[in-house]
Structure formats: structure tokens, C-alpha cells
Design a protein around this motif. Structure first.
Motif, PDB file in Angstrom:
ATOM      1  N   MET A  24      57.123  25.531  22.994  1.00 33.86           N
ATOM      2  CA  MET A  24      58.432  25.590  23.636  1.00 33.86           C
ATOM      3  C   MET A  24      59.331  24.551  22.981  1.00 33.86           C
ATOM      4  O   MET A  24      58.927  23.435  22.739  1.00 33.86           O
ATOM      5  CB  MET A  24      58.300  25.279  25.135  1.00 33.86           C
ATOM      6  CG  MET A  24      57.513  26.299  25.872  1.00 33.86           C
ATOM      7  SD  MET A  24      57.140  25.946  27.607  1.00 33.86           S
ATOM      8  CE  MET A  24      58.158  24.626  28.096  1.00 33.86           C
TER       9      MET A  24
ATOM     10  N   ALA B  79      53.601  27.776  25.257  1.00 33.71           N
ATOM     11  CA  ALA B  79      53.643  28.663  26.416  1.00 33.71           C
ATOM     12  C   ALA B  79      52.487  29.646  26.289  1.00 33.71           C
ATOM     13  O   ALA B  79      52.078  30.006  25.188  1.00 33.71           O
ATOM     14  CB  ALA B  79      54.974  29.405  26.463  1.00 33.71           C
TER      15      ALA B  79
ATOM     16  N   LEU C 158      62.907  22.474  23.294  1.00 28.68           N
ATOM     17  CA  LEU C 158      64.017  22.118  24.164  1.00 28.68           C
ATOM     18  C   LEU C 158      65.275  22.053  23.315  1.00 28.68           C
ATOM     19  O   LEU C 158      65.236  21.624  22.166  1.00 28.68           O
ATOM     20  CB  LEU C 158      63.775  20.758  24.816  1.00 28.68           C
ATOM     21  CG  LEU C 158      62.571  20.668  25.739  1.00 28.68           C
ATOM     22  CD1 LEU C 158      62.449  19.257  26.273  1.00 28.68           C
ATOM     23  CD2 LEU C 158      62.690  21.654  26.884  1.00 28.68           C
TER      24      LEU C 158
ATOM     25  N   LEU D 176      54.468  21.800  23.526  1.00 29.66           N
ATOM     26  CA  LEU D 176      53.767  22.551  24.559  1.00 29.66           C
ATOM     27  C   LEU D 176      53.834  24.035  24.221  1.00 29.66           C
ATOM     28  O   LEU D 176      54.910  24.581  24.001  1.00 29.66           O
ATOM     29  CB  LEU D 176      54.386  22.286  25.926  1.00 29.66           C
ATOM     30  CG  LEU D 176      53.670  22.883  27.126  1.00 29.66           C
ATOM     31  CD1 LEU D 176      52.263  22.291  27.274  1.00 29.66           C
ATOM     32  CD2 LEU D 176      54.462  22.643  28.389  1.00 29.66           C
TER      33      LEU D 176
ATOM     34  N   ARG E 242      56.299  18.594  26.614  1.00 23.13           N
ATOM     35  CA  ARG E 242      57.564  19.343  26.711  1.00 23.13           C
ATOM     36  C   ARG E 242      58.669  18.643  25.922  1.00 23.13           C
ATOM     37  O   ARG E 242      59.395  19.270  25.160  1.00 23.13           O
ATOM     38  CB  ARG E 242      57.999  19.481  28.168  1.00 23.13           C
ATOM     39  CG  ARG E 242      57.293  20.567  28.903  1.00 23.13           C
ATOM     40  CD  ARG E 242      57.987  20.879  30.227  1.00 23.13           C
ATOM     41  NE  ARG E 242      57.229  21.889  30.932  1.00 23.13           N
ATOM     42  CZ  ARG E 242      56.478  21.672  31.992  1.00 23.13           C
ATOM     43  NH1 ARG E 242      56.398  20.462  32.504  1.00 23.13           N
ATOM     44  NH2 ARG E 242      55.816  22.650  32.558  1.00 23.13           N
TER      45      ARG E 242
ATOM     46  N   THR F 224      51.924  16.412  30.222  1.00 19.73           N
ATOM     47  CA  THR F 224      52.644  17.680  30.108  1.00 19.73           C
ATOM     48  C   THR F 224      54.128  17.430  29.865  1.00 19.73           C
ATOM     49  O   THR F 224      54.757  18.097  29.033  1.00 19.73           O
ATOM     50  CB  THR F 224      52.444  18.538  31.375  1.00 19.73           C
ATOM     51  OG1 THR F 224      51.049  18.759  31.560  1.00 19.73           O
ATOM     52  CG2 THR F 224      53.147  19.876  31.259  1.00 19.73           C
ATOM     53  N   GLY F 225      54.683  16.451  30.565  1.00 20.62           N
ATOM     54  CA  GLY F 225      56.077  16.078  30.334  1.00 20.62           C
ATOM     55  C   GLY F 225      56.301  15.600  28.911  1.00 20.62           C
ATOM     56  O   GLY F 225      57.287  15.966  28.263  1.00 20.62           O
TER      57      GLY F 225
END
Length: 102
Positions: free
Chosen positions: A82, A76, A84, A74, A69, A65-66
Motif C-alpha cells: 500500500m 494488502a 500513502l 504493508l 503503513r 503495522t503503523g
């Protein structure tokens, strides 16, 4: 083993559900070679360790999951992947007066 709530990741516009560590490992095997960095390797190592029963599957999914991200893939729930915000060079520099560990 199923993770419960599937993670959704988007690669090249296609959304894929990750239900298990095996799904995560399969996804990572298809990840573009030119985008494989240290976060990718950590996720792949965690999935491999979980498959070999060296760490828990939940820990491996947390690492995956990290990775998702950081990679910006990832999805939502009910939304797009998403993204960053890019960190500035300044945010990566040590604060004034701190020594960089050697």
C-alpha cells in the motif's frame, strides 16, 4: 507468540510474513539505516517492550503495522504494498488562527 493472521510486508520486492513480535523485531533490525526515523524507532521500541513483557504483543504489532503503513511496505491481502499519498506542505501547517504549542 503468533499474531494470528500474519502481516505481509514488502522490502526490495520481496514479500515477507510477520507472524510475531520477534519476526517484527528481526525485520526492523534489517531495515536500512538511512530510512530509520521516529516511526521506525517507535516500532522498534514497542517490539522490544513486548519482548520484555512491558506491553502487550498486540499493542506492539499495532505499532509495527503503523510503521509498515507509513513506510509504504504493508502488503494488502492479495495485492501490492500500500502506498500513502504524499502530504502537501500545507496539510502540515497549522490552521489559520491556531497557535503552535510552545
Amino acid at each position: 507468540m503468533k499474531t494470528g493472521v500474519p502481516l505481509k510486508v514488502s522490502l526490495d520486492g520481496e514479500v515477507e510474513e510477520i507472524d510475531s513480535v520477534s519476526d517484527a523485531a528481526d525485520f526492523l533490525q534489517r531495515w536500512p539505516v538511512e530510512r530509520r526515523g521516529h516511526v521506525y524507532r517507535s516500532a522498534l521500541n514497542a517490539c522490544s517492550a513486548a519482548i520484555a513483557a512491558q506491553i502487550s504483543e498486540s499493542d506492539a504489532i499495532k505499532v509495527f503495522t503503523g510503521f509498515a503503513r507509513v513506510a509504504g511496505i504493508l502488503v494488502a491481502e492479495g495485492g501490492p504494498a500500500m502506498r500513502l499519498e504524499a502530504r502537501s506542505v500545507q496539510s502540515r501547517m497549522p490552521k489559520q488562527g491556531r497557535q503552535i504549542p510552545k
